[in-house]
Enzyme design. Structure first.
Site, PDB file in Angstrom:
ATOM      1  N   CYS A 131       0.827  -1.210   0.000  1.00  0.00           N
ATOM      2  CA  CYS A 131       0.000   0.000   0.000  1.00  0.00           C
ATOM      3  C   CYS A 131       0.861   1.260   0.000  1.00  0.00           C
ATOM      4  O   CYS A 131       1.366   1.681   1.046  1.00  0.00           O
ATOM      5  CB  CYS A 131      -0.922  -0.024   1.225  1.00  0.00           C
ATOM      6  SG  CYS A 131      -1.939   1.453   1.350  1.00  0.00           S
ATOM      7  N   CYS A 134      -0.428   4.114   2.190  1.00  0.00           N
ATOM      8  CA  CYS A 134      -0.184   3.948   3.635  1.00  0.00           C
ATOM      9  C   CYS A 134       1.288   4.175   3.971  1.00  0.00           C
ATOM     10  O   CYS A 134       1.599   4.784   4.991  1.00  0.00           O
ATOM     11  CB  CYS A 134      -0.547   2.533   4.094  1.00  0.00           C
ATOM     12  SG  CYS A 134      -2.018   1.850   3.344  1.00  0.00           S
ATOM     13  N   ASP A 135       2.195   3.673   3.137  1.00  0.00           N
ATOM     14  CA  ASP A 135       3.596   3.570   3.566  1.00  0.00           C
ATOM     15  C   ASP A 135       4.577   4.413   2.757  1.00  0.00           C
ATOM     16  O   ASP A 135       5.749   4.514   3.142  1.00  0.00           O
ATOM     17  CB  ASP A 135       4.043   2.095   3.494  1.00  0.00           C
ATOM     18  CG  ASP A 135       3.198   1.226   4.413  1.00  0.00           C
ATOM     19  OD1 ASP A 135       2.791   1.719   5.475  1.00  0.00           O
ATOM     20  OD2 ASP A 135       2.945   0.053   4.062  1.00  0.00           O
TER      21      ASP A 135
END
Ligand code: NAP
Length: 304
Positions: A131, A134-135
């Protein structure tokens, strides 16, 4: 006793909730572990009709949720761990409760496919990710590698150029699966480059990702490449484990449905990527959610 429970909170589940709620069924959505499904893990959504300037994936699901709640949808932020579809009413168990329902809409979607190579599991969350939204932030000015040659790999690879010093897309062939629009955009970006005919065979690091072992698919030669962040976008697997031996599935474990989204169990409908491996678009999943809710409504009326 519920009239209809919807499993999943992606575009299919939330659209089913909007339609079921507007039919006065007061649906209960059990969201699953990740609210919003796959679209909530993507960045810019530019092809969802009605948003000519695009919007962020999480914003789209938040708006769908608000729309569903406005008409009486209830949401439980929990995960179903057991189902009994042979019983009528259907019985579902989550980590915290047991539910009974007359109709069920399965919109559990699909999850990222894993590379299944040594080191992947151990280094997930320690440099390996599925992701970018997200990261990506953790890899500011770092060396990033993306695996895959489809639209997801390129879309997320382009997004990651905002963070990384450089993004290398590793693909197992020398032709992209991605459509021409994204392919051209990626090829024009000078922070992104391609490594063709290579597969990742091992992910190495001691507590944190350090390098990957690559194998040339034509020559068989192996090499090491230093990398800080590895983002894997090689397709998806349907989330159907819960229904093994209860719902009919194809050889890839996608649910089998008729043209009206009925599964082999009366009163159980499926919507979205849990059965659709062909289109995989947010708008298509939303359409399936609408259809499943309308069919569930008809099914419930037939019980009276
Ligand atoms: P995908 O189209 O199935 O592509 C998966 C890619 O991963 C392929 O290039 C495949 O290689 C590669 N791959 C599969 N298994 C692999 C393995 N074990 N090792 C190395 N590489 C592997 O999946 P996706 O990119 O997630 O896209 C899914 C669907 O969503 C598609 O229909 C796509 O159009 C859609 N989508 C659209 C957008 C957009 O419109 N902007 C954005 C994202 C996704 P091969 O090519 O050799 O098979």
């Amino acid at each position: 006793m519920e009239d209809v429970i919807i499993l999943g909170s992606g575009c299919a589940g939330l659209t089913a909730a909007i339609y079921a709620a507007r039919a006065s069924l007061q649906p209960l959505v059990i969201t699953g572990n990740e609210f919003g499904g796959q679209i909530a893990t993507t960045t810019e959504v530019e092809n969802y009709p009605g948003f000519p300037t695009g919007l962020q994936g999480p914003e789209l699901t938040e708006q769908m949720k608000q729309q569903a709640e406005r008409f009486g949808t209830r949401l439980e932020y929990d995960e179903v761990i057991e189902v009994d579809l042979k019983r009528k009413p259907i019985v579902l168990k989550t980590h915290s409760a047991t539910y009974e329902t007359k109709a069920l809409i399965v919109a559990t979607g699909a999850s990222p496919r894993k590379l299944a190579v040594p080191g992947e599991l151990e280094l997930t969350g320690r440099g390996v990710s599925y992701c970018a939204t997200c990261d990506g932030f953790f890899f500011r000015d770092k060396e990033i590698m993306v695996v895959g040659g489809g639209d997801s790999a390129l879309q997320e690879g382009l997004f990651l150029t905002k963070f990384g010093s450089h993004v290398t897309v590793v693909h197992r062939r020398d032709q992209l699966r991605a459509g021409p629009a994204l392919a051209e955009k990626a090829q024009r970006n000078n922070k992104l480059s391609f490594l063709w005919n290579k597969v990742v065979t091992q992910i190495n690091g001691d507590g944190a990702l350090k390098q990957v072992t690559l194998k040339d698919t034509l020559t068989g030669e192996t090499s090491e490449s230093r990398v800080d962040g590895l983002f894997i976008y090689i397709g998806h697997l349907p989330n159907t484990n819960l229904f093994k031996s209860q719902l009919e599935m194809d050889h890839e474990d996608y649910l089998v449905v008729d043209p009206y989204l009925h599964t082999n169990v009366p009163g159980v409908f499926a919507a979205g990527e849990v059965h659709d491996k062909r289109f995989r678009q947010a708008i298509v999943s939303a359409g399936f959610g609408c259809m499943a809710a309308m069919e569930a409504e008809k099914y419930l009326a037939s019980l009276d």
